[in-house]
Enzyme design. Structure first.
Site, PDB file in Angstrom:
ATOM      1  N   HIS A  55       5.032  -1.530  -8.145  1.00 56.24           N
ATOM      2  CA  HIS A  55       5.044  -2.733  -7.304  1.00 56.24           C
ATOM      3  C   HIS A  55       4.880  -3.982  -8.166  1.00 56.24           C
ATOM      4  O   HIS A  55       5.443  -5.039  -7.870  1.00 56.24           O
ATOM      5  CB  HIS A  55       3.910  -2.682  -6.272  1.00 56.24           C
ATOM      6  CG  HIS A  55       4.198  -1.822  -5.080  1.00 56.24           C
ATOM      7  ND1 HIS A  55       5.342  -1.945  -4.334  1.00 56.24           N
ATOM      8  CD2 HIS A  55       3.463  -0.837  -4.481  1.00 56.24           C
ATOM      9  CE1 HIS A  55       5.311  -1.076  -3.334  1.00 56.24           C
ATOM     10  NE2 HIS A  55       4.196  -0.390  -3.408  1.00 56.24           N
ATOM     11  N   GLU A  85       9.059  -0.037  -1.800  1.00 54.69           N
ATOM     12  CA  GLU A  85       8.440   1.285  -1.702  1.00 54.69           C
ATOM     13  C   GLU A  85       9.315   2.348  -2.347  1.00 54.69           C
ATOM     14  O   GLU A  85       8.833   3.267  -3.008  1.00 54.69           O
ATOM     15  CB  GLU A  85       8.174   1.627  -0.234  1.00 54.69           C
ATOM     16  CG  GLU A  85       7.189   0.700   0.460  1.00 54.69           C
ATOM     17  CD  GLU A  85       5.837   0.642  -0.213  1.00 54.69           C
ATOM     18  OE1 GLU A  85       5.404   1.649  -0.811  1.00 54.69           O
ATOM     19  OE2 GLU A  85       5.192  -0.420  -0.158  1.00 54.69           O
ATOM     20  N   GLU A  97       1.878   2.412  -7.571  1.00 56.83           N
ATOM     21  CA  GLU A  97       1.295   1.079  -7.417  1.00 56.83           C
ATOM     22  C   GLU A  97       1.685   0.164  -8.580  1.00 56.83           C
ATOM     23  O   GLU A  97       1.973  -1.024  -8.380  1.00 56.83           O
ATOM     24  CB  GLU A  97      -0.229   1.178  -7.299  1.00 56.83           C
ATOM     25  CG  GLU A  97      -0.725   1.949  -6.087  1.00 56.83           C
ATOM     26  CD  GLU A  97      -0.163   1.423  -4.777  1.00 56.83           C
ATOM     27  OE1 GLU A  97       0.043   0.198  -4.650  1.00 56.83           O
ATOM     28  OE2 GLU A  97       0.098   2.231  -3.878  1.00 56.83           O
ATOM     29  N   ASP A 152       0.822  -1.202   0.000  1.00 49.33           N
ATOM     30  CA  ASP A 152       0.000   0.000   0.000  1.00 49.33           C
ATOM     31  C   ASP A 152       0.855   1.250   0.000  1.00 49.33           C
ATOM     32  O   ASP A 152       2.045   1.214   0.269  1.00 49.33           O
ATOM     33  CB  ASP A 152      -0.944   0.013   1.208  1.00 49.33           C
ATOM     34  CG  ASP A 152      -0.189   0.034   2.523  1.00 49.33           C
ATOM     35  OD1 ASP A 152       0.063   1.130   3.016  1.00 49.33           O
ATOM     36  OD2 ASP A 152       0.157  -1.045   3.039  1.00 49.33           O
TER      37      ASP A 152
END
Length: 572
Positions: free
Chosen positions: A379, A404, A376, A208
């Site tokens: 990732h 991240e 996102e 997240d």
């Protein structure tokens, strides 16, 4: 002067670590991440099949090298692919013909067939305990046991197969890996002992953003919407963006790379896509704004797909196309003030959930902030390229922090538009704050950002905090490369450009498949340098080392995270 680095392999050894997962008020589960070795050979070395009249296929030569290093009969082939500069092969350690899920080795070879790197996280070749390969319960029973112990529901989007899990360097357990949805915003992988039915390990599979159509060169609605004509890159997406695997144009936000729907249903935005306007005075979920949000998110995510494809994240390299196109959940209501990526192994569709943010009135929609979607999507790149498409090699503390950092760094790259590399802050629109969601912008000015390697000594940080260090270092790498080579304005579609921003993105993508499973910051530094050795014959070595050393990740840096500002002797 000849460099020792050029003559002999660079060997990095990582320590074994454990990561933990705790349910609210419940048992804590630990997962073992084996110690890894990571060797790079800047000029390449021979493999056992070198010298044959007929060159061996890269898979065969890689396996021969791995068997020489790790022994015959120790491995099961997992995956492999070939890029424009290197070939990569991944194997699992095996016992009784069953793979060890958290023990992976990988080899890279250059176009001359020389081995340029080798990484392994294999456990003991003769563990104290190797259970029988015959399960005492079925996959269905394992799924029932997982949901009974942890709650939630089992996900049937992938096959539940048997694999050994290393509990430590000397003990294995035969398990089923059961993916679970514990809550709308939490997915995990539960390992169930195939003999006792005990849940022996749980891995978090939720990535997240965490607290802190607009042109792709813009950031958010404050920069304005534009009519964008034919944005598809037909090299990366030959059938365009709206033709799914069936070959029939959907005329909606559903295609071979991305399926973008409103979270609360299967609603896609239909053509014509230039019909939908955004009204900032209304709440994002007002029906007049919904389709504009879906179209914008679909546009950004497809653009990122095409950029990554141009730089080597292709279908052969485990990207998201066809059967595993990304499901983009627009205006997801699973929670607020966040964004989520749920990783999956190659062949299984992952999900991105974009949320609404309630720091302002009206609320703001993450689907309208380019850098959050790009974060996102990255990732997906990192969780697929590290570990050969496994989707499960970025889970340890340092690996998660790197993940991240990589995601912030690519969003930063996408936002830069000229040789003047500007400070970058993530999430400025959704929070209506110039600092965004991180502790400070990424900057070449140490008065703005001065974090160093010793940040990782803190016991109070978490992956997003520690990830800021890696993103800051990559920001500095981008600035240094652009200062040296200039800026290629069409870098998103031109990977042959000579600008520093093109070089940076090649190093970014090339470095990932070299890495061992669960990499450390030192591994990531080594792979970045090695990617330059393979693609650019090491011409940027000293430039790159000076950036790393400037933030304490110098040539003498060790796993204790004490700052070291030294560069190799030839770079002093």
């Amino acid at each position: 002067m000849l460099s020792l680095l050029s003559l002999f392999p660079v060997v990095a050894a990582g320590s074994a670590t454990f990561s933990s997962f705790r349910l609210a008020g419940a048992q804590e589960f630990q997962t073992f991440h084996p110690a890894s070795t990571f060797e790079v050979f800047p000029n390449g070395i021979d493999h056992p099949l070198s010298g044959r009249a007929q060159p061996a296929h890269f898979r065969d030569s890689a396996l021969a090298f791995i068997h020489k290093r790790l022994g015959n009969g120790t491995t099961l082939y997992k995956s492999g692919f070939e890029s424009d500069v290197a070939a990569h092969v991944y194997v699992h350690q095996q016992f009784n013909g069953i793979p060890v899920t958290n023990a992976i080795a990988n080899v890279a070879q250059n176009k001359a067939g020389k081995v340029t790197s080798f990484a392994s996280s294999f456990v003991s070749a003769r563990p104290r305990k190797v259970p029988s390969s015959v399960a005492k319960l079925s996959a269905e029973q394992a799924g029932q046991r997982a949901t009974s112990a942890l709650g939630g529901s089992a996900l049937n989007d992938r096959e539940w197969t048997l694999a050994y899990l290393a509990l430590n360097a000397d003990e294995l357990v035969l398990t089923y890996a059961i993916p679970l949805q514990l809550s709308p915003e939490q997915r995990v992988l539960a390992y169930v002992d195939a003999a006792t039915s005990a849940v022996v390990s749980v891995i978090n599979q939720t990535l997240d953003l965490t607290y802190r159509a607009i042109p792709i060169t813009a950031r958010d609605p404050n920069d304005g919407f534009e009519l964008i004509v034919d944005p598809e890159d037909l090299v990366a997406s030959p059938s365009g963006w709206t033709t799914p695997r069936s070959g029939i144009n959907s005329h909606a936000t559903r295609g071979n790379n991305v399926v973008a729907t409103l979270y609360t249903g299967t609603l896609t935005a239909p053509e014509p896509f230039d019909n939908y306007t955004w009204d900032a005075s209304l709440e994002p979920d007002d029906q007049r704004n919904v389709n504009a949000s879906i179209v914008n998110a679909f546009y950004v995510l497809n653009t990122v797909h095409d950029v990554f494809y141009r730089y080597g994240f292709t279908e052969d390299a485990f990207n998201f196309q066809g059967a595993d196109a990304i499901f983009l959940r627009v205006q997801s209501t699973i929670t607020r003030n966040n964004a989520f990526f749920f990783p999956t192994p190659d062949g299984t569709p992952p999900e991105i959930h974009m949320l609404l943010w309630d720091s302002t009135s009206p609320m703001r929609d993450g689907d309208l902030e380019t850098d959050i979607i790009a974060h996102e999507a990255t990732h997906g790149l990192t969780t697929r390229l590290i570990g050969g498409g496994s989707g499960g090699c970025v889970n340890s503390a340092e690996a998660g922090a790197l993940g991240e950092g990589w995601s912030d760094a690519f969003a930063d790259w996408l936002a830069q538009t000229s040789e003047d590399i500007k400070d970058f802050a993530l999430g400025t629109y959704v929070l209506d704050s110039p600092i965004g969601i991180r502790s400070a912008p990424y900057s070449t000015d140490t008065k703005v950002n001065n974090i160093t390697f010793e940040l990782l000594q803190s016991s109070e940080g978490e992956v997003h905090v520690f990830g800021e260090l890696w993103a800051e270092v990559l920001h500095l790498q981008l600035a240094a490369l652009v200062a040296e080579y200039g800026f290629t304005s069409d870098a998103r579609t031109n990977p042959t450009g000579t600008g520093g921003n093109v070089i940076w993105l090649h190093l970014f993508v090339d470095s990932l498949p070299l890495l061992p499973c669960q990499p450390t910051f030192l591994d990531a530094r080594t792979s970045w340098i090695q990617a330059d050795a393979v693609r650019y014959e090491g011409r940027n070595k000293c430039l790159l080392w000076k950036v790393f050393a400037g933030r304490g990740i110098g040539v003498g840096a060790k796993a204790d995270h004490v700052n070291n500002f030294e560069v190799p002797e030839e770079c002093a």
